[in-house]
Design a protein around this motif. Structure first.
Motif, PDB file in Angstrom:
ATOM      1  N   PRO A  71       0.798  -1.232   0.000  1.00  0.00           N
ATOM      2  CA  PRO A  71       0.000   0.000   0.000  1.00  0.00           C
ATOM      3  C   PRO A  71       0.831   1.284   0.000  1.00  0.00           C
ATOM      4  O   PRO A  71       0.365   2.314  -0.472  1.00  0.00           O
ATOM      5  CB  PRO A  71      -0.840  -0.107   1.274  1.00  0.00           C
ATOM      6  N   ASP A  72       2.052   1.230   0.490  1.00  0.00           N
ATOM      7  CA  ASP A  72       2.892   2.431   0.538  1.00  0.00           C
ATOM      8  C   ASP A  72       3.915   2.498  -0.583  1.00  0.00           C
ATOM      9  O   ASP A  72       4.656   3.476  -0.672  1.00  0.00           O
ATOM     10  CB  ASP A  72       3.632   2.497   1.885  1.00  0.00           C
ATOM     11  N   PHE A  73       3.958   1.483  -1.432  1.00  0.00           N
ATOM     12  CA  PHE A  73       5.013   1.426  -2.439  1.00  0.00           C
ATOM     13  C   PHE A  73       5.042   2.677  -3.316  1.00  0.00           C
ATOM     14  O   PHE A  73       6.096   3.250  -3.542  1.00  0.00           O
ATOM     15  CB  PHE A  73       4.892   0.169  -3.304  1.00  0.00           C
ATOM     16  N   LEU A  74       3.892   3.083  -3.823  1.00  0.00           N
ATOM     17  CA  LEU A  74       3.846   4.227  -4.737  1.00  0.00           C
ATOM     18  C   LEU A  74       3.542   5.548  -4.025  1.00  0.00           C
ATOM     19  O   LEU A  74       3.298   6.553  -4.692  1.00  0.00           O
ATOM     20  CB  LEU A  74       2.843   3.971  -5.859  1.00  0.00           C
ATOM     21  N   ARG A  75       3.576   5.568  -2.716  1.00  0.00           N
ATOM     22  CA  ARG A  75       3.530   6.827  -1.973  1.00  0.00           C
ATOM     23  C   ARG A  75       4.969   7.335  -1.958  1.00  0.00           C
ATOM     24  O   ARG A  75       5.802   6.848  -1.207  1.00  0.00           O
ATOM     25  CB  ARG A  75       2.995   6.617  -0.556  1.00  0.00           C
ATOM     26  N   LEU A  76       5.267   8.284  -2.819  1.00  0.00           N
ATOM     27  CA  LEU A  76       6.652   8.690  -3.056  1.00  0.00           C
ATOM     28  C   LEU A  76       7.344   9.204  -1.804  1.00  0.00           C
ATOM     29  O   LEU A  76       8.562   9.056  -1.674  1.00  0.00           O
ATOM     30  CB  LEU A  76       6.723   9.718  -4.182  1.00  0.00           C
ATOM     31  N   GLU A  77       6.582   9.744  -0.866  1.00  0.00           N
ATOM     32  CA  GLU A  77       7.212  10.255   0.349  1.00  0.00           C
ATOM     33  C   GLU A  77       7.841   9.140   1.191  1.00  0.00           C
ATOM     34  O   GLU A  77       8.723   9.406   2.008  1.00  0.00           O
ATOM     35  CB  GLU A  77       6.223  11.081   1.196  1.00  0.00           C
ATOM     36  N   THR A  78       7.454   7.884   0.965  1.00  0.00           N
ATOM     37  CA  THR A  78       8.084   6.775   1.694  1.00  0.00           C
ATOM     38  C   THR A  78       9.450   6.433   1.110  1.00  0.00           C
ATOM     39  O   THR A  78      10.237   5.740   1.759  1.00  0.00           O
ATOM     40  CB  THR A  78       7.215   5.506   1.652  1.00  0.00           C
ATOM     41  N   ARG A  79       9.699   6.858  -0.113  1.00  0.00           N
ATOM     42  CA  ARG A  79      10.950   6.605  -0.850  1.00  0.00           C
ATOM     43  C   ARG A  79      11.180   5.133  -1.187  1.00  0.00           C
ATOM     44  O   ARG A  79      12.233   4.762  -1.677  1.00  0.00           O
ATOM     45  CB  ARG A  79      12.153   7.165  -0.100  1.00  0.00           C
ATOM     46  N   LEU A  80      10.194   4.291  -0.921  1.00  0.00           N
ATOM     47  CA  LEU A  80      10.353   2.866  -1.181  1.00  0.00           C
ATOM     48  C   LEU A  80      10.488   2.591  -2.680  1.00  0.00           C
ATOM     49  O   LEU A  80      11.406   1.880  -3.101  1.00  0.00           O
ATOM     50  CB  LEU A  80       9.174   2.081  -0.590  1.00  0.00           C
ATOM     51  N   ALA A  81       9.597   3.148  -3.478  1.00  0.00           N
ATOM     52  CA  ALA A  81       9.666   2.914  -4.927  1.00  0.00           C
ATOM     53  C   ALA A  81      11.007   3.385  -5.474  1.00  0.00           C
ATOM     54  O   ALA A  81      11.659   2.669  -6.241  1.00  0.00           O
ATOM     55  CB  ALA A  81       8.519   3.623  -5.645  1.00  0.00           C
ATOM     56  N   GLY A  82      11.429   4.560  -5.074  1.00  0.00           N
ATOM     57  CA  GLY A  82      12.698   5.087  -5.563  1.00  0.00           C
ATOM     58  C   GLY A  82      13.873   4.209  -5.188  1.00  0.00           C
ATOM     59  O   GLY A  82      14.765   3.956  -6.008  1.00  0.00           O
ATOM     60  N   THR A  83      13.880   3.713  -3.952  1.00  0.00           N
ATOM     61  CA  THR A  83      14.966   2.851  -3.488  1.00  0.00           C
ATOM     62  C   THR A  83      14.983   1.533  -4.257  1.00  0.00           C
ATOM     63  O   THR A  83      16.035   1.091  -4.726  1.00  0.00           O
ATOM     64  CB  THR A  83      14.822   2.582  -1.977  1.00  0.00           C
ATOM     65  N   VAL A  84      13.815   0.916  -4.401  1.00  0.00           N
ATOM     66  CA  VAL A  84      13.735  -0.370  -5.107  1.00  0.00           C
ATOM     67  C   VAL A  84      14.085  -0.185  -6.585  1.00  0.00           C
ATOM     68  O   VAL A  84      14.878  -0.950  -7.145  1.00  0.00           O
ATOM     69  CB  VAL A  84      12.347  -1.011  -4.928  1.00  0.00           C
ATOM     70  N   PHE A  85      13.515   0.827  -7.210  1.00  0.00           N
ATOM     71  CA  PHE A  85      13.806   1.051  -8.631  1.00  0.00           C
ATOM     72  C   PHE A  85      15.278   1.365  -8.854  1.00  0.00           C
ATOM     73  O   PHE A  85      15.866   0.937  -9.845  1.00  0.00           O
ATOM     74  CB  PHE A  85      12.923   2.164  -9.202  1.00  0.00           C
ATOM     75  N   GLN A  86      15.897   2.105  -7.962  1.00  0.00           N
ATOM     76  CA  GLN A  86      17.322   2.418  -8.107  1.00  0.00           C
ATOM     77  C   GLN A  86      18.162   1.144  -8.043  1.00  0.00           C
ATOM     78  O   GLN A  86      19.145   1.003  -8.773  1.00  0.00           O
ATOM     79  CB  GLN A  86      17.780   3.407  -7.036  1.00  0.00           C
TER      80      GLN A  86
END
Length: 122
Positions: free
Chosen positions: A51-66
């Motif tokens: 549920p938080d993956f695409l909430r950019l403020e969590t930075r999870l998507a950015g970290t995983v994609f990087q």
């Protein structure tokens, strides 16, 4: 999960059911699965995202994609993210920009992924 060939690209296609990608470690697991399968692209159904993956403020998507980029893997999120895009200008901008590149894509269907790979590898 299955590995298929699309226009000369080996794609690890995750099933819609399964453990959600909800932590950085989950992203690492996907990268490991891709290497084990010999895939260079991972297709992740949007249903598999926590549920938080695409909430950019969590930075999870950015970290995983990087990490995908660092390991020279590509990633395609497959499915409808329109509702999420309506609620976040930052996410709309992020999706638009990643779709311009070659590493991370947001696509509606697996057929769209196949078409994009066909155009790219033509």
């Amino acid at each position: 999960m299955q590995t298929i060939e699309m226009s000369g690209t080996k794609v690890l296609v995750l099933s819609a059911q399964g453990t959600p990608v909800a932590t950085e470690a989950d992203g690492n697991d996907m990268i490991g699965e891709a290497f084990s399968a010999g895939a260079t692209l991972v297709a992740i159904p949007v249903e598999r995202l926590g549920p938080d993956f695409l909430r950019l403020e969590t930075r999870l998507a950015g970290t995983v994609f990087q990490k995908f980029v660092n390991y020279h893997l590509r990633c395609a999120i497959i499915g409808d993210v329109a509702t999420l895009l309506e609620g976040s200008k930052a996410l709309r901008d992020f999706v638009r920009e990643t779709n311009k590149g070659r590493s991370i894509w947001f696509l509606a269907t697996i057929g769209d992924l196949e078409a994009r790979l066909a155009r790219e590898n033509a």
